[in-house]
Design a protein around this motif. Sequence first.
Motif, PDB file in Angstrom:
ATOM      1  N   GLN A 197      37.184  53.622  45.103  1.00 33.42           N
ATOM      2  CA  GLN A 197      38.499  53.299  44.376  1.00 33.42           C
ATOM      3  C   GLN A 197      39.124  51.724  44.460  1.00 33.42           C
ATOM      4  O   GLN A 197      40.063  51.497  44.006  1.00 33.42           O
ATOM      5  N   PHE A 198      38.086  51.038  45.428  1.00 37.35           N
ATOM      6  CA  PHE A 198      39.008  49.552  45.376  1.00 37.35           C
ATOM      7  C   PHE A 198      37.836  49.050  43.458  1.00 37.35           C
ATOM      8  O   PHE A 198      38.118  48.252  43.654  1.00 37.35           O
ATOM      9  N   GLY A 199      36.972  49.908  43.275  1.00 32.13           N
ATOM     10  CA  GLY A 199      36.559  49.939  41.616  1.00 32.13           C
ATOM     11  C   GLY A 199      36.809  48.276  41.166  1.00 32.13           C
ATOM     12  O   GLY A 199      35.428  47.026  42.197  1.00 32.13           O
ATOM     13  N   PHE A 200      37.155  47.899  40.468  1.00 31.26           N
ATOM     14  CA  PHE A 200      37.340  46.858  39.631  1.00 31.26           C
ATOM     15  C   PHE A 200      37.946  45.410  40.632  1.00 31.26           C
ATOM     16  O   PHE A 200      37.684  44.291  40.502  1.00 31.26           O
ATOM     17  N   SER A 201      38.351  45.467  41.667  1.00 30.46           N
ATOM     18  CA  SER A 201      38.906  44.648  43.037  1.00 30.46           C
ATOM     19  C   SER A 201      37.701  43.880  43.395  1.00 30.46           C
ATOM     20  O   SER A 201      37.768  42.940  43.547  1.00 30.46           O
ATOM     21  N   ARG A 202      37.119  44.330  43.014  1.00 30.63           N
ATOM     22  CA  ARG A 202      35.416  44.373  43.762  1.00 30.63           C
ATOM     23  C   ARG A 202      34.696  42.230  42.673  1.00 30.63           C
ATOM     24  O   ARG A 202      34.039  41.841  42.907  1.00 30.63           O
ATOM     25  N   ILE A 203      35.942  43.310  41.181  1.00 32.87           N
ATOM     26  CA  ILE A 203      34.487  42.048  40.199  1.00 32.87           C
ATOM     27  C   ILE A 203      35.770  41.132  40.971  1.00 32.87           C
ATOM     28  O   ILE A 203      35.753  38.941  40.508  1.00 32.87           O
ATOM     29  N   ILE A 204      36.716  40.950  40.888  1.00 27.63           N
ATOM     30  CA  ILE A 204      38.292  39.547  41.040  1.00 27.63           C
ATOM     31  C   ILE A 204      37.840  39.292  42.230  1.00 27.63           C
ATOM     32  O   ILE A 204      37.184  37.902  42.719  1.00 27.63           O
ATOM     33  N   LYS A 205      37.648  40.099  43.059  1.00 29.25           N
ATOM     34  CA  LYS A 205      36.494  39.110  44.863  1.00 29.25           C
ATOM     35  C   LYS A 205      35.786  38.544  44.604  1.00 29.25           C
ATOM     36  O   LYS A 205      35.257  36.864  45.025  1.00 29.25           O
ATOM     37  N   GLU A 206      34.653  38.708  43.375  1.00 28.09           N
ATOM     38  CA  GLU A 206      33.892  37.961  42.704  1.00 28.09           C
ATOM     39  C   GLU A 206      33.829  36.507  42.271  1.00 28.09           C
ATOM     40  O   GLU A 206      33.617  35.641  43.280  1.00 28.09           O
ATOM     41  N   ILE A 207      35.288  36.393  41.700  1.00 23.81           N
ATOM     42  CA  ILE A 207      35.418  35.436  40.934  1.00 23.81           C
ATOM     43  C   ILE A 207      36.542  34.698  41.696  1.00 23.81           C
ATOM     44  O   ILE A 207      35.944  33.328  42.025  1.00 23.81           O
ATOM     45  N   ILE A 208      37.160  35.331  43.449  1.00 27.41           N
ATOM     46  CA  ILE A 208      37.606  34.378  44.348  1.00 27.41           C
ATOM     47  C   ILE A 208      36.209  33.880  44.651  1.00 27.41           C
ATOM     48  O   ILE A 208      36.074  32.484  45.379  1.00 27.41           O
ATOM     49  N   ASN A 209      34.980  34.861  44.994  1.00 30.07           N
ATOM     50  CA  ASN A 209      33.844  34.642  45.967  1.00 30.07           C
ATOM     51  C   ASN A 209      33.230  33.129  45.800  1.00 30.07           C
ATOM     52  O   ASN A 209      32.841  32.033  46.335  1.00 30.07           O
ATOM     53  N   LYS A 210      33.158  33.203  44.548  1.00 32.02           N
ATOM     54  CA  LYS A 210      32.214  31.906  43.779  1.00 32.02           C
ATOM     55  C   LYS A 210      33.238  30.982  43.242  1.00 32.02           C
ATOM     56  O   LYS A 210      32.976  30.084  42.263  1.00 32.02           O
ATOM     57  N   VAL A 236      35.005  48.622  29.023  1.00 34.59           N
ATOM     58  CA  VAL A 236      34.355  48.527  30.739  1.00 34.59           C
ATOM     59  C   VAL A 236      35.633  49.649  31.116  1.00 34.59           C
ATOM     60  O   VAL A 236      36.703  49.467  31.257  1.00 34.59           O
ATOM     61  N   THR A 237      35.201  51.085  30.904  1.00 36.73           N
ATOM     62  CA  THR A 237      35.743  51.445  31.897  1.00 36.73           C
ATOM     63  C   THR A 237      35.164  52.693  33.130  1.00 36.73           C
ATOM     64  O   THR A 237      34.321  52.130  33.516  1.00 36.73           O
ATOM     65  N   ARG A 238      35.915  54.028  33.828  1.00 38.50           N
ATOM     66  CA  ARG A 238      35.208  54.335  34.719  1.00 38.50           C
ATOM     67  C   ARG A 238      34.006  55.246  34.783  1.00 38.50           C
ATOM     68  O   ARG A 238      32.825  55.054  35.022  1.00 38.50           O
ATOM     69  N   SER A 239      33.643  55.707  33.059  1.00 36.69           N
ATOM     70  CA  SER A 239      32.895  55.918  32.889  1.00 36.69           C
ATOM     71  C   SER A 239      31.238  54.822  33.061  1.00 36.69           C
ATOM     72  O   SER A 239      30.088  55.037  32.759  1.00 36.69           O
ATOM     73  N   ASN A 240      31.561  53.420  32.595  1.00 36.32           N
ATOM     74  CA  ASN A 240      30.403  53.048  32.519  1.00 36.32           C
ATOM     75  C   ASN A 240      30.426  51.821  33.663  1.00 36.32           C
ATOM     76  O   ASN A 240      29.506  50.791  33.321  1.00 36.32           O
ATOM     77  N   PHE A 241      31.471  51.672  34.153  1.00 32.86           N
ATOM     78  CA  PHE A 241      31.604  51.106  35.067  1.00 32.86           C
ATOM     79  C   PHE A 241      30.473  49.633  36.307  1.00 32.86           C
ATOM     80  O   PHE A 241      30.312  49.048  36.210  1.00 32.86           O
ATOM     81  N   LYS A 242      30.215  51.423  37.050  1.00 32.80           N
ATOM     82  CA  LYS A 242      29.128  50.731  37.820  1.00 32.80           C
ATOM     83  C   LYS A 242      27.968  50.079  36.752  1.00 32.80           C
ATOM     84  O   LYS A 242      26.947  49.629  37.276  1.00 32.80           O
ATOM     85  N   GLN A 243      27.594  51.539  36.336  1.00 34.92           N
ATOM     86  CA  GLN A 243      26.163  50.113  35.268  1.00 34.92           C
ATOM     87  C   GLN A 243      26.376  49.151  34.724  1.00 34.92           C
ATOM     88  O   GLN A 243      25.278  48.104  34.798  1.00 34.92           O
ATOM     89  N   THR A 244      27.365  48.815  34.617  1.00 32.38           N
ATOM     90  CA  THR A 244      28.030  47.730  34.105  1.00 32.38           C
ATOM     91  C   THR A 244      28.117  46.094  35.055  1.00 32.38           C
ATOM     92  O   THR A 244      27.851  45.091  34.612  1.00 32.38           O
ATOM     93  N   ILE A 245      28.359  46.849  36.110  1.00 27.34           N
ATOM     94  CA  ILE A 245      28.981  45.780  37.967  1.00 27.34           C
ATOM     95  C   ILE A 245      27.510  44.616  37.318  1.00 27.34           C
ATOM     96  O   ILE A 245      27.935  43.393  37.432  1.00 27.34           O
ATOM     97  N   PRO A 246      26.395  44.974  37.017  1.00 27.84           N
ATOM     98  CA  PRO A 246      25.732  43.556  37.713  1.00 27.84           C
ATOM     99  C   PRO A 246      25.474  42.782  36.123  1.00 27.84           C
ATOM    100  O   PRO A 246      24.926  41.146  36.462  1.00 27.84           O
ATOM    101  N   PHE A 252      38.007  45.195  29.788  1.00 24.61           N
ATOM    102  CA  PHE A 252      38.062  46.869  31.460  1.00 24.61           C
ATOM    103  C   PHE A 252      39.846  47.312  31.354  1.00 24.61           C
ATOM    104  O   PHE A 252      40.725  47.315  30.875  1.00 24.61           O
ATOM    105  N   TYR A 253      39.744  49.180  31.609  1.00 22.14           N
ATOM    106  CA  TYR A 253      40.786  49.598  31.090  1.00 22.14           C
ATOM    107  C   TYR A 253      40.730  50.036  32.871  1.00 22.14           C
ATOM    108  O   TYR A 253      39.866  50.340  33.312  1.00 22.14           O
ATOM    109  N   LEU A 254      42.092  50.149  33.391  1.00 21.15           N
ATOM    110  CA  LEU A 254      42.515  49.703  34.202  1.00 21.15           C
ATOM    111  C   LEU A 254      43.705  51.545  34.777  1.00 21.15           C
ATOM    112  O   LEU A 254      44.334  51.031  33.778  1.00 21.15           O
ATOM    113  N   PHE A 255      43.325  52.157  35.780  1.00 21.98           N
ATOM    114  CA  PHE A 255      44.246  52.945  36.646  1.00 21.98           C
ATOM    115  C   PHE A 255      44.029  53.639  37.586  1.00 21.98           C
ATOM    116  O   PHE A 255      42.851  53.909  38.272  1.00 21.98           O
TER     117      PHE A 255
END
Lengths: 470, 470
Positions: free
Chosen positions: A244-257, A3-13, A87-90
């Motif tokens: 810019q919050f980007g990948f942090s959304r995934i970690i937030k989901e893990i915490i929330n759940k 998962v990179t910036r190019s396909n991140f948004k479409q992969t979120i679901p 996930f590739y992060l920068f």
Amino acid sequence: MDVTRSNFKQTIPLILDAIDKSAFLSIDTELTGLQTSKNMSYRVFDSLQQRYSKFKDSASNFQILQYGICTFELQDDKKLLAKPFNFYLFPRSNELLKTDLVFSCQSGSIDFLVNHNFDFNKTFYDGIPFMSQEEYSIKKEFVAQERDDIILNEKDEDFVLPQLTSIENWLQTKENNNWKLEINNAYSRRLLYQEVKKKFNGFVQLEKSMVGGKTFLEAKCLKIEDKSLETIKKDNYLNELDEQFGFSRIIKEIINKKKIVVGHNLLLDICHTYQKFIGQLPNDVGEFKSTLNENFPLILDTKYIAKSKLAAEIESTHLGDLFEITNKLVKDDDLLIKCCDGFNQYSEDSNKFHEAGYDAYCTGSAFAKMMFSLSKKENISMADTLKQNYLLSYSNKFNLMSSIIDSFNVTESESKVFKIKQLAISATKNNVFLLTDFVEPMNHSQIVETIPSEVGKVMFTHSIDSNNAV
Amino acid sequence: MDVTRSNFKQTIPLILDAIDKSAFLSIDTELTGLQTSKNMSYRVFDSLQQRYSKFKDSASNFQILQYGICTFELQDDKKLLAKPFNFYLFPRSNELLKTDLVFSCQSGSIDFLVNHNFDFNKTFYDGIPFMSQEEYSIKKEFVAQERDDIILNEKDEDFVLPQLTSIENWLQTKENNNWKLEINNAYSRRLLYQEVKKKFNGFVQLEKSMVGGKTFLEAKCLKIEDKSLETIKKDNYLNELDEQFGFSRIIKEIINKKKIVVGHNLLLDICHTYQKFIGQLPNDVGEFKSTLNENFPLILDTKYIAKSKLAAEIESTHLGDLFEITNKLVKDDDLLIKCCDGFNQYSEDSNKFHEAGYDAYCTGSAFAKMMFSLSKKENISMADTLKQNYLLSYSNKFNLMSSIIDSFNVTESESKVFKIKQLAISATKNNVFLLTDFVEPMNHSQIVETIPSEVGKVMFTHSIDSNNAV
């Protein structure tokens, strides 16, 4: 799945769905470095606070280039479906948000990644941005400027109301000169900003100027286009902030759940996860423990479990060995772990160690097989094994490398057999320690048993009194 | 020509030959970052020492990923042959040499390189190593251990000679137990190391051990294989050291040959060059100037020359513009600059800006054409133009960005029109400065003229006395 910036948004679901359905998930990170200086290298006699401070220094300076998350869904009591994400992060700079991060790299760690075929271009060109929840909130507040309105008292009204009337008159007459007033008091200016914004619905804007040490407010009448431009700017800012919050959304989901998080020797990964996606790590190790526990109530360290609960079966706890040994310990007939279609088809022969997604997959697999092996004797189903009740006695304890302390226990305070103080006898004798504050009396051989073999030969030259040893 | 670790060794003769034949050479760097924190951003009123300290901080923390060198050989008075080299650099870690560098990256600078198609994999996988001359010498001395021999006095001999006899006896009888002696005095041990090595030609080795606070020396008889193993280890170390010195060898050659070095706005590049390939930058700006001058006696800054000597002809000194303008200013018929066969065929249309080799090429080309234009009026040949005598008045002065100081002059001490002190009047009024120590009396408009337009509006609120202004 990369998962990179190019396909991140479409992969979120897909990612959120995988997290949601998972019985547990495992993580791993690839980092730009480990120790900022020689002072930060681990010493066997580090206290828990000292070791944590070294981890904090590391997590505050180095960067995560790749974050692996592998979700494990229980399909039936003998089958787990794995979904490994790589996930590739920068953390790109952003002019609008004024973000431009300085981070450290250690050449040895870069070499390590080179030796494992890491694609630096992929991470620098196409890495997903991220930002800690803490920084996100600060920046959001900055643009929202959601300060509570001041409630005007009589004196305030005496000042404000005549000015509002004056501005209204100016608006109606539309004189050539703008409305302008010297107001040197900051509180008075704030009152006027607030009330002008309310009264004129944002169509009159006050601008501050300073001339010769005096402060003036000048009223400007916004056209409809200007007003929407202001709104667009704000929307842009908020959009970019969310991006810019980007990948942090995934970690937030893990915490929330409140998901069960598994890792291999993961204390440093967890410190990085906290620092990058939650907020500044606290200085105090006790504070870290409690705030970590609030965010991730159930963390399991496969290295700790292997060493402390299955030492007889598992002779090496290196991740590669552990993966292999647990695959022999628990056969596919008893517990099958399969990668979901559409994901990298990792297997025992993949040999992609130090690709974060693969390491996360191996860790989760080893975890499931170890837990199967441990609960089997008690005749507990896999579904029940992976529940909080059963896992509690294995959880929130981390392996510590090169340490006299056997584990980092999140939910208990530091176990004290004795305290160790390094004695500054002389510059050349820096391996002399004072052992003090014994919980119960210990003789020499009992003390020696508590000291890991890697320390080397231990020698007691003096016994100061019954409670202290040098 | 791209030069990486893979082709560095075989390309060295070509590089050294190009340097040797060159009339001058130009340099450029691509960096991992510029400013470690907001405190390190440039302020218009920075003193020379303050600005230099910011450069030193930058050069000490950030890394060079690409170093461009373009040599220019004068073929006849109307033709220069350019050889642009594009070096990819990376200071690999080395276990034997105990090198493992920690360096900083700034995400904005990484983004900048991404926008110019920089190949990070090429630099991290195949970068040429380097090491400062200073570090190289320390490491070489470490392995050589070339301490001067102690000349034994009578008392020393009284101690040493019986021990040598004792060791000789032990060697002849070859008892089972090794020869061993308690020697707690460090000086005595050093004497014995020295004399045993001499007497037994390295075939007897003394090893130190400590038991119960006492120090022992134990003699070990080396077999022929062991002795050559020792030699091999030392040879290995020295070979790896030379390999790690890597690219620094090229810079050393430029220094040794006292080559004319040209760059565009190059003070920061020069600081990096010093820190990475020569040694630690000194703290004091004066010391930096003198030691820089010893290493590079003739440096020319194209941005400084364009701004100070050709301002009428050159309206923009941005490298891209400068390259274009100078190409129009001096036509190929007057001075032809051509890339040598086998090198990247850079031209005006290449548009490879921020590839270090290309930037170096453009800089050198602009330099030659500016110097041609300047010396033409005096009817001086190109060969004479590129000689020290003619260049002296243009050399060793660097452009300074966003600064009230017009240039950084290596060979002169700081010109003082007046000293500027920032007044800490209050936290909100941090743009208030005290001007003091005027060399000669100046009136308000004269002072205003010395302040660059980018500072914005300047206002004098008080005049304290005839020599000071706020």
